[in-house]
Design a protein around this motif. Structure first.
Motif, short mmCIF file in Angstrom:
data_model
loop_
_atom_site.label_atom_id
_atom_site.label_comp_id
_atom_site.label_asym_id
_atom_site.label_seq_id
_atom_site.Cartn_x
_atom_site.Cartn_y
_atom_site.Cartn_z
N PHE A 1 55.05 76.68 -37.55
CA PHE A 1 53.88 77.16 -36.83
C PHE A 1 53.36 78.43 -37.47
N ARG A 2 52.07 78.65 -37.28
CA ARG A 2 51.43 79.89 -37.70
C ARG A 2 51.12 80.71 -36.45
N TYR A 3 50.97 82.01 -36.64
CA TYR A 3 50.63 82.85 -35.50
C TYR A 3 49.71 83.98 -35.95
N ARG A 4 48.84 84.39 -35.05
CA ARG A 4 47.96 85.52 -35.31
C ARG A 4 48.54 86.74 -34.62
N ALA A 5 48.87 87.77 -35.41
CA ALA A 5 49.37 89.03 -34.89
C ALA A 5 48.35 90.11 -35.19
N ASP A 6 47.73 90.65 -34.16
CA ASP A 6 46.65 91.63 -34.33
C ASP A 6 45.55 91.05 -35.20
N THR A 7 45.40 91.54 -36.43
CA THR A 7 44.29 91.11 -37.28
C THR A 7 44.68 90.10 -38.35
N ALA A 8 45.96 89.74 -38.43
CA ALA A 8 46.43 88.89 -39.54
C ALA A 8 47.06 87.60 -39.03
N VAL A 9 46.94 86.55 -39.85
CA VAL A 9 47.59 85.27 -39.57
C VAL A 9 48.81 85.15 -40.47
N GLY B 1 52.74 82.97 -41.38
CA GLY B 1 53.40 81.67 -41.32
C GLY B 1 52.94 80.77 -42.46
N PRO B 2 53.38 79.51 -42.44
CA PRO B 2 54.16 78.90 -41.36
C PRO B 2 55.64 79.30 -41.39
N VAL B 3 56.24 79.36 -40.19
CA VAL B 3 57.66 79.65 -40.04
C VAL B 3 58.23 78.65 -39.05
N ARG B 4 59.53 78.50 -39.08
CA ARG B 4 60.20 77.63 -38.11
C ARG B 4 60.82 78.42 -36.96
N ARG B 5 61.02 79.71 -37.18
CA ARG B 5 61.64 80.53 -36.14
C ARG B 5 61.23 81.98 -36.35
N ARG B 6 60.93 82.68 -35.27
CA ARG B 6 60.60 84.10 -35.36
C ARG B 6 61.00 84.77 -34.05
N THR B 7 61.60 85.95 -34.17
CA THR B 7 61.99 86.72 -32.99
C THR B 7 61.27 88.06 -33.01
N TRP B 8 60.69 88.41 -31.87
CA TRP B 8 60.03 89.70 -31.71
C TRP B 8 60.81 90.52 -30.69
N THR B 9 61.00 91.81 -31.01
CA THR B 9 61.71 92.73 -30.13
C THR B 9 60.79 93.90 -29.79
N VAL B 10 60.83 94.33 -28.55
CA VAL B 10 59.97 95.44 -28.13
C VAL B 10 60.52 96.75 -28.70
N GLY B 11 59.64 97.49 -29.35
CA GLY B 11 59.95 98.85 -29.77
C GLY B 11 59.36 99.80 -28.73
N GLU B 12 60.19 100.23 -27.80
CA GLU B 12 59.69 101.03 -26.67
C GLU B 12 59.26 102.42 -27.15
N GLY B 13 58.00 102.75 -26.90
CA GLY B 13 57.49 104.06 -27.29
C GLY B 13 57.50 104.32 -28.77
N ALA B 14 57.49 103.27 -29.58
CA ALA B 14 57.65 103.44 -31.03
C ALA B 14 56.39 103.95 -31.71
N LEU B 15 55.22 103.72 -31.10
CA LEU B 15 53.96 104.18 -31.70
C LEU B 15 53.53 105.47 -31.04
N ARG B 16 53.44 106.53 -31.82
CA ARG B 16 52.99 107.83 -31.32
C ARG B 16 51.52 108.01 -31.71
N LEU B 17 50.64 107.79 -30.73
CA LEU B 17 49.22 107.76 -31.00
C LEU B 17 48.51 108.85 -30.20
N VAL B 18 47.56 109.53 -30.85
CA VAL B 18 46.78 110.57 -30.18
C VAL B 18 45.60 109.92 -29.46
N LEU B 19 45.51 110.15 -28.15
CA LEU B 19 44.47 109.57 -27.32
C LEU B 19 43.81 110.67 -26.49
N PRO B 20 42.63 110.39 -25.93
CA PRO B 20 41.97 111.43 -25.12
C PRO B 20 42.80 111.80 -23.90
#
Length: 288
Positions: A257-265, A267-286
């Motif tokens: 299968f193929r997958y779209r992640a954000d802006t990119a497509v 694959g193809p892959v037969r298996r993929r695991t995603w893990t949450v990175g809690e608070g991993a992105l430090r972004l400046v916001l208003p």
């Protein structure tokens, strides 16, 4: 998502301006530079290709990086910092400029050049969750696995010219074979818009298995360290109720299968695991 700190006007900024932003909206780039330069000491980098973009981020020193560009530039910067194992120590700012800005907007970044530049100077650091896959890729806004179309079934409105064209007896035989032979895993049944046969596991528990065809799977970083998963089963008639779950790890396996992640497509892959990175992105916001 937690507020961590505000920033002093004396902060030194490394302003990395993506080449696509310079070509597509030079006026917004100029405005962003003017606002940032008026409020902080800035060093401006004008990379011409991805390699120069990566080197500019890697050599930022004590300067706070500001990416001026579209969603592609944002995801590229985060992926680079992640691969360099510098994401945890880097507070990133973004001034969205270009055509595709929906991802930045969904994260809370203003999509106007002036408002975004002011947020760089006066905003606060917030920690956002993201997804990290087992090939070291990162996902900021979410991912989607679309259905796989059976090549024997042309898209709606497409010409049916192909093997057997002009030979009615052959088309009849082909139709009969497709009727009698069960659909192959990972392909759409004749007449269906498309489906996949995938196993989706959330924290080790099976949400849907290979015996249940699905139309789409989506995974998005939620809140408090969990991902939100939605599976839309294949419906024959009334629309099927989506299956939903939350967890820290999501594994999808089955047919290629193929997958779209954000802006990119990918694959193809037969298996993929995603893990949450809690608070991993430090972004400046208003500030709220």
């Amino acid at each position: 998502m937690a507020e961590v700190a505000t920033f002093a006007m004396s902060d030194q900024l490394l302003v990395v301006i993506d080449p696509i932003a310079r070509r597509t909206d030079g006026e917004s780039v100029r405005i962003a530079k003017d606002v940032l330069s008026a409020g902080a000491a800035t060093k401006v980098c004008l990379p011409e290709d991805p390699d120069e973009f990566a080197r500019a981020l890697a050599k930022r020193g004590s300067r706070r990086p500001v990416v001026v560009g579209d969603d592609g530039a944002l995801t590229r910067a985060v992926a680079l910092l992640h691969r360099q194992r510098q994401l945890a120590e880097c507070v990133l700012s973004v001034v969205p400029v270009g055509g595709a800005l929906s991802l930045a907007g969904s994260l809370g970044v203003p999509t106007g050049a002036v408002a975004a530049a002011r947020a760089v100077l006066d905003g606060v650091e917030r920690r956002l969750d993201l997804l990290v896959d087992d090939s070291d890729g990162v996902v900021l806004g979410g991912l989607r696995i679309p259905p796989i179309r059976d090549p024997a079934v042309p898209p709606a409105g497409a010409s049916a010219v192909g093997p057997g064209a002009g030979r009615p007896w052959l088309r009849t035989c082909q139709s009969l074979v497709r009727t009698l032979v069960p659909a192959t895993r990972g392909t759409a049944m004749p007449g269906a818009a498309g489906h996949s046969r995938l196993r989706v596991e959330v924290d080790g528990a099976t949400l849907v298995d290979l015996d249940q065809p699905v139309q789409a799977v989506s995974v998005t970083p939620g809140a408090s360290g969990v991902a939100e998963v939605e599976v839309r089963p294949l419906s024959v008639g009334a629309e099927a109720t989506p299956l939903r779950a939350e967890g820290r790890t999501v594994t999808v396996s089955g047919a290629h299968f193929r997958y779209r992640a954000d802006t990119a497509v990918s694959g193809p892959v037969r298996r993929r695991t995603w893990t949450v990175g809690e608070g991993a992105l430090r972004l400046v916001l208003p500030e709220r």
